[in-house]
Design an enzyme around this catalytic site. Structure first.
Site, PDB file in Angstrom:
ATOM      1  N   ASP A 111       0.825  -1.207   0.000  1.00  0.00           N
ATOM      2  CA  ASP A 111       0.000   0.000   0.000  1.00  0.00           C
ATOM      3  C   ASP A 111       0.861   1.260   0.000  1.00  0.00           C
ATOM      4  O   ASP A 111       1.515   1.571   1.006  1.00  0.00           O
ATOM      5  CB  ASP A 111      -0.907  -0.037   1.240  1.00  0.00           C
ATOM      6  CG  ASP A 111      -1.867   1.132   1.327  1.00  0.00           C
ATOM      7  OD1 ASP A 111      -1.901   1.956   0.400  1.00  0.00           O
ATOM      8  OD2 ASP A 111      -2.587   1.220   2.338  1.00  0.00           O
ATOM      9  N   ASP A 308      -1.981   5.781  -5.117  1.00  0.00           N
ATOM     10  CA  ASP A 308      -2.230   4.897  -3.980  1.00  0.00           C
ATOM     11  C   ASP A 308      -2.595   3.498  -4.455  1.00  0.00           C
ATOM     12  O   ASP A 308      -3.698   3.253  -4.942  1.00  0.00           O
ATOM     13  CB  ASP A 308      -3.363   5.471  -3.118  1.00  0.00           C
ATOM     14  CG  ASP A 308      -3.639   4.635  -1.869  1.00  0.00           C
ATOM     15  OD1 ASP A 308      -2.895   3.658  -1.626  1.00  0.00           O
ATOM     16  OD2 ASP A 308      -4.590   4.948  -1.135  1.00  0.00           O
TER      17      ASP A 308
END
Length: 406
Positions: A111, A308
């Site tokens: 992430d 992201d």
């Protein structure tokens, strides 16, 4: 020094069930922003009493009103808590990582919007349902060392959280071994964190947003650089986010990360384009001052965006959202789904080319990624939605699948 640099494959989670609204609610939680479009979810005030504990409640101290994500009851419109099942708490793709001596294997969510490396651990309460999870046991690793006095806690906008203590151990990411990497061991996991099939998370954002206290710890990438696990000439990582649905494409839907090198096959003869990064907020943030919808160029003075990999959707401002869906025949905003929907019968050639600026050059969303998940009644949840009152765009997998990110 020799470097063992190979692809770290992203593995498709066969149990993942895509849901547009659940993915949007997850992002409302993760980034704690207020929606600006109508729907059942909103940011409300909740009184919290801070003081001493007594007989199951707090007394004394000071009452504070905190903003929390809430949901309107469908029958009477009254606000209430957001159930765990309303959120997409599972990951579509996971990567294999080993920790400890001898190695214990985990499937983690990589992430770029987070900076913690945390895993399920044997320190969780015995009542925790660990079925289907790999759980780290520090007692079974001869190289584990507890970091006395350190703890971590990740909290989301609805009050859900994960927390625990910290230690260091050997971490193997695709054959690249990081020594004395800080590992955050889960001691408590609220339902929102425990309902997915993954075994934790590996953060690829900047260490300034790491949650360990009293002092943040270095991320795996920061340690790769400090320990010269990757060449000084290539202090970078890359993300190539293909899709399991693209198995008939030339790359067969390959999906992977690399650390310390550029994958020549993924580059396909192209020269990488670079833009300056603003890491002051801990994210991979860059200027994004234009967008295009078909032949229409949209100016967005002063706008920025973050990349992201932990986000399935792309979130942009309301005016750009409207421009995108105005260009799609039959698209509409749905209050109950709190998002834009596209007719499921639409063909790819009816969809516009949508592109976002990265420091002066625009990169397009693959047309098939403008649609995300079935929304029922002949409609599909769109892959681009409103960012609410967030001051920047979030460009997640919807956009990242169309590029090779360095």
């Amino acid at each position: 020094m020799s470097h063992n640099l190979i692809r770290v494959k992203r593995i498709h989670n066969p149990k993942y069930q895509p849901s547009g609204l659940k993915s949007y609610v997850f992002l409302l939680n993760k980034y704690n922003f207020a929606p600006t479009k109508p729907g059942p979810y909103f940011q409300g005030g909740k009184v919290q009493q801070k003081g001493k504990h007594g007989l199951g409640r707090l007394f004394g101290g000071k009452a504070q009103v905190q903003k929390v994500l809430q949901k309107r009851n469908t029958t009477d419109g009254q606000p209430g808590d957001v159930p765990a099942e309303d959120q997409q708490n599972d990951s579509q793709y996971l990567c294999t990582v080993t920790i400890g001596t001898p190695p214990q294997t985990f499937k983690l969510d990589f992430d770029t919007g987070s900076a913690d490396l945390w895993v399920w651990s044997t320190e969780l309460p015995k009542s925790t349902n660990t079925s289907g999870h790999n759980v780290f046991d520090p007692k079974k690793s001869s190289s584990f060392k507890k970091t006395v006095g350190s703890s971590w806690k990740i909290s989301y906008g609805d009050g859900s959280n994960a927390s625990g203590d910290v230690g260091t151990d050997k971490v193997d990411v695709g054959g690249l071994v990081i020594q004395k990497q800080s590992i955050e061991l889960a001691k408590t996991l609220s339902a929102q964190f425990s309902s997915g099939v993954g075994d934790g998370l590996l953060g690829l954002a900047y260490g300034s947003i790491n949650t360990v206290t009293p002092k943040p710890v270095a991320t795996p990438v920061e340690n790769m650089i400090a320990q010269t696990d990757i060449p000084k000439t290539s202090e970078l990582f890359t993300a190539y986010l293909g899709s399991y649905k693209d198995k008939n494409d030339p790359d067969h839907g390959a999906s992977f990360y690399t650390f310390g090198y550029l994958d020549e096959k993924a580059l396909n003869g192209q020269t990488p384009y670079y833009t300056p990064i603003d890491n002051s907020k801990g994210f991979w943030q860059f200027n994004s001052t234009t967008a295009s919808v078909g032949s229409k160029k949209i100016q967005r003075a002063g706008n920025t965006a973050i990349a992201d990999t932990g986000t399935t959707l792309a979130l942009v401002d309301d005016s750009l959202c409207k421009a995108i869906y105005d260009a799609i025949p039959g698209a509409k905003y749905d209050d109950q789904q709190q998002g834009y929907l596209i007719p499921s019968s639409i063909t790819v050639d009816q969809l516009p080319v949508v592109s976002f600026d990265v420091g002066g050059r625009e990169f397009a969303v693959q047309k098939e990624d403008l649609t995300f998940a079935d929304a029922g009644d002949g409609f599909t949840y769109g892959g681009i939605q409103s960012r609410g009152d967030l001051p920047f765009d979030i460009l997640g997998d919807t956009w990242l699948k169309g590029i090779y990110a360095v």
